[in-house]
Design an enzyme around this catalytic site. Structure first.
Site, mmCIF file in Angstrom:
data_model
loop_
_atom_site.group_PDB
_atom_site.id
_atom_site.type_symbol
_atom_site.label_atom_id
_atom_site.label_comp_id
_atom_site.label_asym_id
_atom_site.label_seq_id
_atom_site.Cartn_x
_atom_site.Cartn_y
_atom_site.Cartn_z
ATOM 1 C CG ASP A 98 -0.277 -0.266 2.535
ATOM 2 O OD1 ASP A 98 0.945 -0.552 2.562
ATOM 3 O OD2 ASP A 98 -0.963 -0.209 3.571
ATOM 4 C CG ASP A 101 6.133 5.986 6.448
ATOM 5 O OD1 ASP A 101 6.195 7.135 5.987
ATOM 6 O OD2 ASP A 101 6.018 5.759 7.667
ATOM 7 C CG PHE A 150 -0.969 8.511 9.324
ATOM 8 C CD1 PHE A 150 0.146 7.699 9.442
ATOM 9 C CD2 PHE A 150 -2.227 7.944 9.438
ATOM 10 C CE1 PHE A 150 0.016 6.334 9.671
ATOM 11 C CE2 PHE A 150 -2.374 6.578 9.670
ATOM 12 C CZ PHE A 150 -1.252 5.779 9.788
ATOM 13 C CG ASP A 157 -4.608 0.591 9.625
ATOM 14 O OD1 ASP A 157 -3.616 0.505 8.878
ATOM 15 O OD2 ASP A 157 -4.541 0.418 10.856
ATOM 16 N NE ARG A 163 -6.935 -2.511 7.986
ATOM 17 C CZ ARG A 163 -5.609 -2.350 7.984
ATOM 18 N NH1 ARG A 163 -5.003 -1.888 6.910
ATOM 19 N NH2 ARG A 163 -4.899 -2.648 9.056
HETATM 20 P P1 IMP Z 1 7.523 1.422 6.444
HETATM 21 O O1 IMP Z 1 8.108 0.148 6.963
HETATM 22 O O2 IMP Z 1 7.851 2.588 7.323
HETATM 23 O O3 IMP Z 1 7.861 1.690 4.994
HETATM 24 O O4 IMP Z 1 5.981 1.345 6.630
HETATM 25 C C1 IMP Z 1 5.194 0.603 5.876
HETATM 26 C C2 IMP Z 1 3.863 0.363 6.552
HETATM 27 O O5 IMP Z 1 3.500 1.361 7.517
HETATM 28 C C3 IMP Z 1 2.811 0.427 5.491
HETATM 29 O O6 IMP Z 1 2.662 -0.808 4.850
HETATM 30 C C4 IMP Z 1 1.599 0.846 6.281
HETATM 31 O O7 IMP Z 1 0.981 -0.284 6.836
HETATM 32 C C5 IMP Z 1 2.143 1.711 7.384
HETATM 33 N N1 IMP Z 1 2.017 3.149 7.044
HETATM 34 C C6 IMP Z 1 3.005 4.010 6.767
HETATM 35 N N2 IMP Z 1 2.539 5.242 6.499
HETATM 36 C C7 IMP Z 1 1.201 5.141 6.577
HETATM 37 C C8 IMP Z 1 0.124 6.097 6.383
HETATM 38 O O8 IMP Z 1 0.282 7.290 6.052
HETATM 39 N N3 IMP Z 1 -1.134 5.601 6.569
HETATM 40 C C9 IMP Z 1 -1.395 4.317 6.913
HETATM 41 N N4 IMP Z 1 -0.420 3.398 7.088
HETATM 42 C C10 IMP Z 1 0.863 3.816 6.924
HETATM 43 MG MG MG Z 2 1.001 -2.097 5.217
#
Ligand code: IMP
Ligand code: MG
Length: 174
Positions: A98, A101, A150, A157, A163
């Protein structure tokens, strides 16, 4: 609901972009067999639409992933809560996320999956927040680049809510 949302991408904008991603993926994998790996939970809506936008021989697998910790910060510790049902050895794998980040989740999953000897592995992410990158990861197919906000909806979510929103937006508490 008392919440209001500022809409970043409408259902129509998302659908148009998913169709474009689907045709790029179709072109790149038209002579291959593809394994779409839906990274749960956030990618379930995106994967359902993307799979239908791809005209190639494919199967879908689901990977349950949980970041340790609560709130809106990724801890970088990724727990597999549900693994694939079949080997991916010698197969062409596309991880469907999705949002990328910090990059920690995808970096971890790429490391893990490479030990399983796929023929190839690529990443498709609907959203990318470059301002928060902690590990640079390759995103082979990307929907939209967004600011450091966010976002919820279209599978994403906040504390398991929202969702089911058909659009992607930011919650504005009333
Ligand atoms: P990462 O490991 O920091 O790249 O984060 C990935 C996961 O964090 C994603 O798959 C999401 O589940 C969650 N996430 C990061 N940013 C957001 C956001 O803005 N909204 C909702 N979920 C997020
Ligand atoms: Mg995720």
């Amino acid at each position: 609901m008392s919440e209001r949302f500022s809409v970043l991408y409408s259902a129509e904008q998302i659908a148009a972009r998913v169709r474009e991603l689907g045709s790029h993926i179709t072109r790149d994998y038209k002579d291959e067999r593809l394994v779409l790996v839906c990274v749960l939970k956030g990618s379930f809506v995106f994967t359902a639409d993307l799979a239908r936008a791809i005209d190639a021989h494919l199967r879908v697998e689901f990977l349950g992933v949980q970041s340790y910790g609560e709130g809106t910060e990724s801890s970088g510790l990724v727990q597999i809560t549900q693994d694939l049902t079949k080997s991916i050895e010698d197969e062409h794998v596309l991880l469907v996320e999705d949002i990328v980040d910090t990059g920690l989740t995808i970096a971890h999953l790429l490391d893990l999956f490479r030990t399983r000897k796929p023929a190839s592995i690529k990443v498709c992410a609907l959203l990318h927040k470059p301002a928060r990158t902690r590990i640079a990861v390759p995103i082979d197919y990307l929907g939209f680049t967004i600011e450091d906000k966010f976002v919820v909806g279209y599978g994403l979510d906040h504390a398991q809510r929202y969702r089911n929103l058909p659009f992607i937006g930011v919650v504005e508490h009333a």
